[in-house]
Design an enzyme around this catalytic site. Sequence first.
Site, PDB file in Angstrom:
ATOM      1  N   GLN A  51       0.825  -1.190  -0.072  1.00 27.45           N
ATOM      2  CA  GLN A  51      -0.054   0.007  -0.043  1.00 27.45           C
ATOM      3  C   GLN A  51       1.020   1.322  -0.147  1.00 27.45           C
ATOM      4  O   GLN A  51       2.014   1.324   0.510  1.00 27.45           O
ATOM      5  CB  GLN A  51      -0.862   0.188   1.078  1.00 27.45           C
ATOM      6  CG  GLN A  51      -2.194   1.009   1.192  1.00 27.45           C
ATOM      7  CD  GLN A  51      -3.195   0.713   2.348  1.00 27.45           C
ATOM      8  OE1 GLN A  51      -3.248  -0.527   2.504  1.00 27.45           O
ATOM      9  NE2 GLN A  51      -3.952   1.568   2.559  1.00 27.45           N
ATOM     10  N   SER A  62       3.421  -6.445   3.047  1.00 24.07           N
ATOM     11  CA  SER A  62       2.100  -5.912   3.785  1.00 24.07           C
ATOM     12  C   SER A  62       0.958  -6.496   2.940  1.00 24.07           C
ATOM     13  O   SER A  62       0.815  -7.571   2.750  1.00 24.07           O
ATOM     14  CB  SER A  62       1.923  -4.393   4.033  1.00 24.07           C
ATOM     15  OG  SER A  62       0.766  -4.196   4.856  1.00 24.07           O
ATOM     16  N   LEU A  63       0.225  -5.821   2.292  1.00 23.80           N
ATOM     17  CA  LEU A  63      -0.742  -5.914   1.490  1.00 23.80           C
ATOM     18  C   LEU A  63      -0.208  -6.647   0.157  1.00 23.80           C
ATOM     19  O   LEU A  63      -1.075  -7.805   0.063  1.00 23.80           O
ATOM     20  CB  LEU A  63      -1.418  -4.676   0.762  1.00 23.80           C
ATOM     21  CG  LEU A  63      -2.199  -4.730  -0.519  1.00 23.80           C
ATOM     22  CD1 LEU A  63      -3.581  -5.493   0.023  1.00 23.80           C
ATOM     23  CD2 LEU A  63      -2.514  -3.618  -1.173  1.00 23.80           C
ATOM     24  N   ARG A  80      -9.990  -7.610   4.946  1.00 23.75           N
ATOM     25  CA  ARG A  80      -8.859  -6.914   5.473  1.00 23.75           C
ATOM     26  C   ARG A  80      -9.028  -5.359   5.255  1.00 23.75           C
ATOM     27  O   ARG A  80      -8.734  -4.654   6.492  1.00 23.75           O
ATOM     28  CB  ARG A  80      -7.724  -7.305   4.851  1.00 23.75           C
ATOM     29  CG  ARG A  80      -6.283  -7.032   5.359  1.00 23.75           C
ATOM     30  CD  ARG A  80      -5.082  -7.593   4.251  1.00 23.75           C
ATOM     31  NE  ARG A  80      -3.823  -7.449   5.055  1.00 23.75           N
ATOM     32  CZ  ARG A  80      -3.110  -6.389   4.790  1.00 23.75           C
ATOM     33  NH1 ARG A  80      -3.494  -5.205   4.006  1.00 23.75           N
ATOM     34  NH2 ARG A  80      -1.804  -6.256   5.411  1.00 23.75           N
ATOM     35  N   HIS A 107       0.102  -1.600  10.932  1.00 26.69           N
ATOM     36  CA  HIS A 107       1.193  -2.716  11.607  1.00 26.69           C
ATOM     37  C   HIS A 107       1.443  -1.968  12.836  1.00 26.69           C
ATOM     38  O   HIS A 107       2.634  -2.331  13.367  1.00 26.69           O
ATOM     39  CB  HIS A 107       2.659  -2.853  10.723  1.00 26.69           C
ATOM     40  CG  HIS A 107       2.031  -3.347   9.166  1.00 26.69           C
ATOM     41  ND1 HIS A 107       2.025  -4.566   9.109  1.00 26.69           N
ATOM     42  CD2 HIS A 107       2.013  -2.748   8.065  1.00 26.69           C
ATOM     43  CE1 HIS A 107       1.611  -4.928   7.935  1.00 26.69           C
ATOM     44  NE2 HIS A 107       1.470  -3.995   7.261  1.00 26.69           N
ATOM     45  N   GLN A 166      -0.149 -10.241  11.132  1.00 29.00           N
ATOM     46  CA  GLN A 166       0.503  -9.430  10.125  1.00 29.00           C
ATOM     47  C   GLN A 166       0.003  -7.902  10.163  1.00 29.00           C
ATOM     48  O   GLN A 166       1.074  -6.874  10.051  1.00 29.00           O
ATOM     49  CB  GLN A 166       0.370  -9.905   8.680  1.00 29.00           C
ATOM     50  CG  GLN A 166       1.137  -9.305   7.648  1.00 29.00           C
ATOM     51  CD  GLN A 166       0.339  -8.659   6.214  1.00 29.00           C
ATOM     52  OE1 GLN A 166      -0.726  -8.336   6.383  1.00 29.00           O
ATOM     53  NE2 GLN A 166       1.090  -9.098   5.205  1.00 29.00           N
TER      54      GLN A 166
END
Length: 308
Positions: free
Chosen positions: A11, A90-91, A115, A194, A242
């Site tokens: 992202q 991440s994503l 998500r 995060h 995560q």
Amino acid sequence: MGKIAFVFAGQGAQYAGMGKSLYESSPAAKAALDEAERLRPGTLALCFAGDADALSQTRNTQPCLMAVDYACAVALIEAGMRPDGLAGFSLGEIAALPVSGLLSFAEAFRLVLARAEAMQACAEQTPGGMVAVLKLADETVEALCDAQGAYPVNFNCPGQVVCALRKDQMPAFAEAVKAAGGRALPLAVSGGFHSPFMHEAARTLHSYAQTLAFQTPALPLYANASNEPYAQSEAASLLGRQVESPVRFTALVRRMQADGITDFIEVGAGKTLAGLIGKIGGAARIAGVEDAQTLAATLALFKEETPC
């Protein structure tokens, strides 16, 4: 001969027009993006012509980027490239799931929709942001975060750590970074990802992931939450953890290199991860695929440099 990893963009890399040229030139990419449009009508319009404000909203950013990441990967595979390992920032890790074989694309896309909604809800409940801190040691940034009530959440490369914090803390934090000799750059994201700000999203995602039928991965996918390859039995837990755990990208890349990965191809919008890997060092070849032009360039690079 070295091994190749696909690394999937995260992202913040989004832009209007992403995926369009591959949609028009790669049957595999078109099929993937058409499936995303079927599952979430309006996705293609956002990818190809969405304005910056719409694309920066987490509930839009995540499905659009995930679809484009995956489309770039399957276009590369369609052209004859086969990865030996996978990782996502991440994503990007969600986009890597169907390439690894852990989930189908449709299952992974529905997961990213859940998500995105869960993370957007957390972001709205606790207005936060993220700031990239440059030119300071990790330990210095961690100490600044402790003093300022922020969280170090993305350890991108030596001299670059992204921190999550409330929006009202950002001016004071930027001043503290400047006073320490660093530089603070706000990121185009809509929440403090995060970090503990995402705790409820982590719980929601873990519960959702427990309903999915994960398969044994055909390719190793290195998890952000552990820097270890996914095991089928741990997938739901890793996906929950995560979203509220730091991404230690430097350590992740070095772990992949220790396992024999020498070449990295970033798949998805932008060139952020390729740049970070270059700063981490140790890679033989670094390339990227985000459109038809970069696909052709990457294929040419590997054809020219791979011994017969």
